[in-house]
Design an enzyme around this catalytic site. Structure first.
Site, PDB file in Angstrom:
ATOM      1  CG  LEU A 119      -2.076  -1.048   1.062  1.00 24.80           C
ATOM      2  CD1 LEU A 119      -2.871  -1.155   2.350  1.00 24.80           C
ATOM      3  CD2 LEU A 119      -3.004  -0.698  -0.100  1.00 24.80           C
ATOM      4  N   GLY A 159      -5.726   2.436   3.683  1.00 25.03           N
ATOM      5  CA  GLY A 159      -4.397   1.876   3.918  1.00 25.03           C
ATOM      6  C   GLY A 159      -3.309   2.650   3.197  1.00 25.03           C
ATOM      7  NE  ARG A 358      31.488  13.216  -2.163  1.00 21.81           N
ATOM      8  CZ  ARG A 358      31.255  14.184  -1.289  1.00 21.81           C
ATOM      9  NH1 ARG A 358      30.026  14.619  -1.085  1.00 21.81           N
ATOM     10  NH2 ARG A 358      32.243  14.731  -0.612  1.00 21.81           N
ATOM     11  CD  GLU A 412      16.143   9.844   1.974  1.00 17.14           C
ATOM     12  OE1 GLU A 412      17.218  10.444   2.156  1.00 17.14           O
ATOM     13  OE2 GLU A 412      15.130  10.024   2.681  1.00 17.14           O
ATOM     14  CG  ASP A 470      28.018  12.427   8.918  1.00 15.05           C
ATOM     15  OD1 ASP A 470      28.220  13.362   9.707  1.00 15.05           O
ATOM     16  OD2 ASP A 470      27.636  12.602   7.742  1.00 15.05           O
ATOM     17  CG  HIS A 474      24.644   9.371   8.457  1.00 14.45           C
ATOM     18  ND1 HIS A 474      23.896   9.363   9.604  1.00 14.45           N
ATOM     19  CD2 HIS A 474      24.184  10.414   7.702  1.00 14.45           C
ATOM     20  CE1 HIS A 474      23.031  10.368   9.561  1.00 14.45           C
ATOM     21  NE2 HIS A 474      23.178  10.998   8.419  1.00 14.45           N
TER      22      HIS A 474
END
Length: 668
Positions: A119, A159, A358, A412, A470, A474
């Site tokens: 759902l 739901g 990255r 996210e 961190d 993390h």
């Protein structure tokens, strides 16, 4: 106002087909289709633009049954309106090999736009479809030539609205002002455990108005109110609409209407008899479809044909006036990549200092943005960290509806579903980005992308204890192992900037499932390359980066991502110990497994049993490549908060650890 006699007959046909399908399967959810049959009938016969004989016609409206447990509702509608879904398939509901599984599945049933069941996923996916329609319309439509002009509708349930993803997605859609997104909320106030009074007492209308949605409340069994509400929703172009349909679950069942007992169980033979009598159903034979009702429903075939023909004619006029745009539009819809892509991939010079993968990924995105002009995406409020902004084209919504960088916000789960929706819609090459650890918040969307075989791309940075200070909250440790366990997910963890270039190429070329690009925060050396270890070998999943001096190596060192450098360094130290090592870069298990047996044996010859893998994550699963007599250097605990160099030493993910593992294997 009561429905006409014919309309009521059609609605009851939907209900009885749904009841009978569930009863024959002795499994399913009859109550929701019974309650929402009026709403669905009005939508499908008066408003929905679709062609049953061509379910993939581009400018169709998208319809999502987010309340996927009520799947017999959409199966009944698809059969009745003329899709390639036979009555025999309706009778085979929930049976092995049928086109009518327990919850709707994309790619299995003609007319099903997305897989629903968990759902809230349909709710979030529909937002992505609406984003795609909005962006593509702004990109290609001209004042008098609209070739992208359709709505996204969904039926959502209590739901769906309870699940956290609906909050994220609704907030996103309201902020973006997605006016062609219309959700019909089945407010029947019943869930599995009973009345929603025990769990769900918020004011949904106020909640969605606060999200910047247009909200209408209606009697979900009054056809005039349903019609007026959808017309009103379609007229509101600057915000999405929620039509709150007050309905009765199990409508018409003398003993189960408005009760949880009609939610997830067959009504039973005696109750079906009583219910059909309440409908005035003269023929009690199961799966009976009155001729008059079928004739009414099958009007959709001719209407759909005419709608598509009008669009085809409009497209021809558009091509004549805007040939360049028409050519680009067709190319975007085909999902074909430019032949120039390979030439545009950046090539990075050997550099001991190097850069984070990255950062290399960000350079790749901006190097290819013009040869992949429908590349479109962004991050969950982490653009500066994930390096995923597309430069020079502005932000979607904030700067322009044709902006190509999306600010998904700290959402996210909603982002993952929206990326899936864009990929399903077509015309886009969508991606979403966040820290790797936060795949915990988007796993359901990744899983559905894999199940549906849609080419969503997820850019996941800060991929290990290498993110440093961190700390363990993390630092992803188990995430590679857990996501590798998920079928049909392609994961690439490149070892340097050049591998990152070709990892992006592999992601763009993967059209049969999601790709996860797993990238570092910390710098990685840009490695030496030659003809034998070209970075394009990334697309084979694993390759020999540095060969042994002899024909057969004494040991094989397997590195991924940021740890390949330690395998390379260990090779030199092992030479001093008289051990002849081969170094293998393995950025992707999944791509390697697609290679033939000959190639796999060439890279990892079975006769070499002294093998060591090194990866800054859980060692779970590595035995398949190092074997019973090999060793995996990794981390099987949570991390710590400290500079990353200290963490690597603390957890023993070092060159010395690789050397010691090889020597220890030899001593066995």
């Amino acid at each position: 106002m009561p429905a006409s006699k014919l309309d009521q007959l059609c609605v009851n046909t939907i209900r009885t087909l749904s009841i009978d399908g569930v009863e024959k399967a002795n499994s399913g959810h009859p109550g929701m289709p019974m309650g929402m049959a009026d709403v669905a009938y009005v939508l499908w016969t008066k408003f929905l633009k679709h062609n049953p004989k061509n379910p993939d016609w581009y400018d169709r409206d998208r319809f999502i049954l987010s309340a996927g447990h009520g799947s017999m509702l959409i199966y009944s509608l698809l059969h009745l309106t003329g899709y390639d879904l036979s009555l025999e398939e309706i009778k085979n509901f929930r049976q092995m090999g049928s086109k009518t599984p327990g919850h709707p599945e994309y790619g299995m049933t003609p007319g099903v736009e997305t897989t629903t069941g968990p759902l809230g996923q349909g709710f979030g996916t529909g937002v992505g479809m609406a984003i795609a329609e909005h962006f593509l319309g702004a990109k290609f439509n001209k004042e008098d030539h609209k070739i992208v002009d359709h709505y996204t509708y969904a039926i959502v349930s209590d739901g769906d609205l309870m699940e956290g993803i609906s909050h994220e997605s609704a907030s996103m859609a309201g902020h973006m002002g997605l006016g062609k997104l219309i959700y019909l909320y089945d407010s029947n106030r019943i869930s599995i455990e009973g009345s929603t009074d025990i769990t769900f007492t918020e004011d949904v209308t106020k909640r969605f108005e606060a999200y910047n949605w247009h909200v209408i409340e209606i009697d979900g069994h009054d056809h005039d109110q349903i019609t007026s509400a959808i017309e009103e929703a379609r007229s509101v172009q600057d915000k999405p609409s929620l039509v709150v349909c007050k309905t009765h679950i199990g409508f018409g069942s003398p003993n189960k209407q408005d009760k949880a007992s009609s939610h997830g169980s067959p009504l039973g033979e005696e109750e079906i008899k009583l219910t059909k009598e309440a409908y005035g159903w003269e023929n009690e034979e199961a799966f009976h479809i009155p001729t008059e009702a079928l004739t009414k429903f099958r009007e959709a075939v001719e209407k759909g044909k005419e709608a598509e023909e009008r669009w085809n004619s409009a497209m021809k006029v558009y091509e004549g006036s805007f040939a360049k745009e028409a050519g680009q539009f067709k190319k975007w819809m085909s999902r074909k990549l430019s032949d120039e892509l390979k030439n545009k991939l950046p090539v990075f010079e050997e550099d001991e200092k190097g850069m984070a993968s990255r950062a290399a990924s960000g350079k790749v995105i901006n190097a290819i943005k013009d040869v992949v002009p429908n590349l479109f995406g962004g991050s969950a409020d982490l653009g500066g960290s994930t390096k995923t902004d597309i430069e020079g084209y502005g932000s979607y919504i904030e700067d322009s509806p044709t902006g190509r960088t999306v600010h998904f916000g700290v959402r996210e789960h909603g982002m993952g579903a929206a990326v899936n929706g864009m990929a399903l819609h077509g015309g886009m090459v969508p991606y979403g980005a966040t820290f790797f650890v936060f795949t915990d918040y988007m796993r359901p969307a990744i899983r559905l992308a894999a199940l549906m075989k849609v080419p969503s791309i997820f850019v996941l940075t800060h991929d290990s204890i290498g993110l440093g200070e961190d700390g363990p909250t993390h630092q992803p440790v188990e995430h590679l192992a857990s996501l590798r366990a998920m079928p049909n997910v392609t994961i690439l963890r490149p070892a340097d900037a050049n591998e990152t270039s070709h990892a992006w190429k592999a992601a763009l070329e993967n059209q049969t499932g999601p790709t996860l690009l797993v990238l570092t925060r910390q710098n990685l050396p840009t490695l030496s390359r030659n003809e034998s270890n070209k970075a394009e070998l990334v697309q084979k999943g694993a390759y020999i980066y540095s060969e042994s001096e002899g024909d057969t190596p004494d040991t094989i060192l397997i590195g991924t991502g940021s740890e390949l450098q330690y395998a390379i360094e260990a090779k030199s130290l092992l030479k001093e110990e008289g051990v002849d090592a081969r170094v293998v870069s393995m950025p992707s298990w999944e791509l390697f497994e697609k290679q033939d047996a000959t190639y796999k044996e060439k890279v990892l010859p079975a006769m070499v049993i002294n093998r060591v893998s090194i990866e800054a994550g859980s060692t779970f699963g590595w035995q398949r490549y190092v074997g019973e007599k090999g060793t995996s250097v990794g981390i099987n605990s949570f991390g710590e908060s400290a500079p990353y160099e200290e963490l690597y030493k603390h957890f023993g993910i070092t060159t010395d650890a690789v050397v010691e593992a090889v020597l220890a294997n030899n001593r066995r």
